[in-house]
Design a protein around this motif. Structure first.
Motif, PDB file in Angstrom:
ATOM      1  N   UNK A  98       0.791  -1.226   0.000  1.00  0.00           N
ATOM      2  CA  UNK A  98       0.000   0.000   0.000  1.00  0.00           C
ATOM      3  C   UNK A  98       0.824   1.277   0.000  1.00  0.00           C
ATOM      4  N   UNK A  99       2.138   1.159   0.040  1.00  0.00           N
ATOM      5  CA  UNK A  99       3.008   2.337   0.011  1.00  0.00           C
ATOM      6  C   UNK A  99       3.408   2.609  -1.432  1.00  0.00           C
ATOM      7  N   UNK A 100       3.786   3.845  -1.740  1.00  0.00           N
ATOM      8  CA  UNK A 100       4.162   4.234  -3.111  1.00  0.00           C
ATOM      9  C   UNK A 100       5.659   4.129  -3.337  1.00  0.00           C
ATOM     10  N   UNK A 101       6.022   3.654  -4.534  1.00  0.00           N
ATOM     11  CA  UNK A 101       7.426   3.605  -4.934  1.00  0.00           C
ATOM     12  C   UNK A 101       7.907   5.029  -5.174  1.00  0.00           C
ATOM     13  N   UNK A 102       9.033   5.398  -4.576  1.00  0.00           N
ATOM     14  CA  UNK A 102       9.592   6.744  -4.755  1.00  0.00           C
ATOM     15  C   UNK A 102      10.405   6.851  -6.035  1.00  0.00           C
ATOM     16  N   UNK A 103      10.912   5.724  -6.505  1.00  0.00           N
ATOM     17  CA  UNK A 103      11.767   5.672  -7.687  1.00  0.00           C
ATOM     18  C   UNK A 103      11.338   4.481  -8.533  1.00  0.00           C
ATOM     19  N   UNK A 104      11.698   4.443  -9.813  1.00  0.00           N
ATOM     20  CA  UNK A 104      11.418   3.238 -10.600  1.00  0.00           C
ATOM     21  C   UNK A 104      12.185   2.052 -10.011  1.00  0.00           C
ATOM     22  N   UNK A 105      11.513   0.909  -9.878  1.00  0.00           N
ATOM     23  CA  UNK A 105      12.131  -0.290  -9.310  1.00  0.00           C
ATOM     24  C   UNK A 105      12.183  -1.381 -10.370  1.00  0.00           C
ATOM     25  N   UNK A 106      13.279  -2.126 -10.384  1.00  0.00           N
ATOM     26  CA  UNK A 106      13.527  -3.121 -11.414  1.00  0.00           C
ATOM     27  C   UNK A 106      13.284  -4.528 -10.856  1.00  0.00           C
ATOM     28  N   UNK A 107      12.628  -5.368 -11.646  1.00  0.00           N
ATOM     29  CA  UNK A 107      12.354  -6.745 -11.246  1.00  0.00           C
ATOM     30  C   UNK A 107      13.642  -7.449 -10.835  1.00  0.00           C
ATOM     31  N   UNK A 108      13.579  -8.187  -9.724  1.00  0.00           N
ATOM     32  CA  UNK A 108      14.727  -8.947  -9.246  1.00  0.00           C
ATOM     33  C   UNK A 108      15.570  -8.203  -8.229  1.00  0.00           C
TER      34      UNK A 108
END
Length: 184
Positions: A61-71
C-alpha cells in the motif's frame, strides 16, 4: 588443531546463515502503489539495508519513490507514504515528442536531457540559470498511436526546471550516461 576446526565450522555456519528479504517480482514505475503481486521473498546471506520478509505488511500500500527493477532487493528508502512521489524538490513533466525527436529505445529509468528541437522558438532573453537542457529521469513513456504520431515521455526533473521545460517547443530527448554529470 581441534580448536581451529571448531572455529572454522562456527565461522562457516555463521557466514552460511540466510535471511528472507523482499525483492521485486516485476518492474514497478515510480509512484506505483506496491501490491502483493509486486513482491516476492528471496533468501540472502545478509539482510543489511534491505526490507526483511517479515516486514511485508508495512510495505504493501506504500508508493514507490523511484522506478524499481524486477529482481532487485527492496530497500527502505525506495518507498514511502501516499504522497511520496514525486520527491520533495522534484516534479514530473510530460513532453509530447514527435517522431524522430527521441530514440525509440527511451525507457523508464533512463537519464535524459530534453532540448529545444527544430523550429522551436527558445527565448533569447532567458536568464542564464534558465539556459541549457532540462535534465532528469524518465518515469514513463506512452507509445504513439501511429508511426508518425506523438508519444509522451514523462520526466522527473528538479522543480526549478519546470518553467524552462514548459517553454520548450518541439522538444528532443537525448539519453545520457547513467552516471556522471554530462549534459549537452
Amino acid at each position: 588443531m581441534v580448536v581451529s576446526a571448531v572455529g572454522f565450522v562456527w565461522v562457516a555456519s555463521a557466514v552460511g546463515e540466510r535471511e528472507k528479504v523482499l525483492a521485486l517480482a516485476r518492474d514497478v514505475p515510480a509512484g506505483h502503489v506496491l501490491a502483493a503481486v509486486d513482491l516476492r521473498q528471496v533468501e540472502v546471506a545478509s539482510g543489511t539495508g534491505v526490507v526483511l520478509a517479515v516486514d511485508r505488511t508495512g510495505v504493501l500500500g506504500r508508493r514507490a519513490r523511484v522506478p524499481l527493477v524486477a529482481g532487485s532487493l527492496l530497500a527502505p528508502g525506495q518507498f514511502g507514504g501516499a504522497r511520496a512521489f514525486p520527491p520533495q524538490g522534484q516534479s514530473q513533466v510530460a513532453f509530447a515528442i514527435e517522431a524522430g525527436n527521441a530514440s525509440p529505445e527511451v525507457v523508464r529509468g533512463d537519464r535524459v536531457a530534453v532540448l529545444e528541437g527544430p523550429g522551436g522558438s527558445a527565448d533569447g532573453g532567458e536568464d542564464e540559470k534558465d539556459a541549457g537542457p532540462v535534465v532528469g529521469t524518465v518515469t514513463g513513456v506512452k507509445a504513439a498511436e501511429s508511426p508518425s504520431g506523438v508519444r509522451v515521455v514523462t520526466v522527473l526533473v528538479e522543480t526549478g526546471a519546470v518553467r524552462r521545460a514548459a517553454r520548450l517547443e518541439n522538444p528532443r530527448v537525448v539519453v545520457l550516461p547513467s552516471v556522471g554529470r554530462e549534459a549537452p
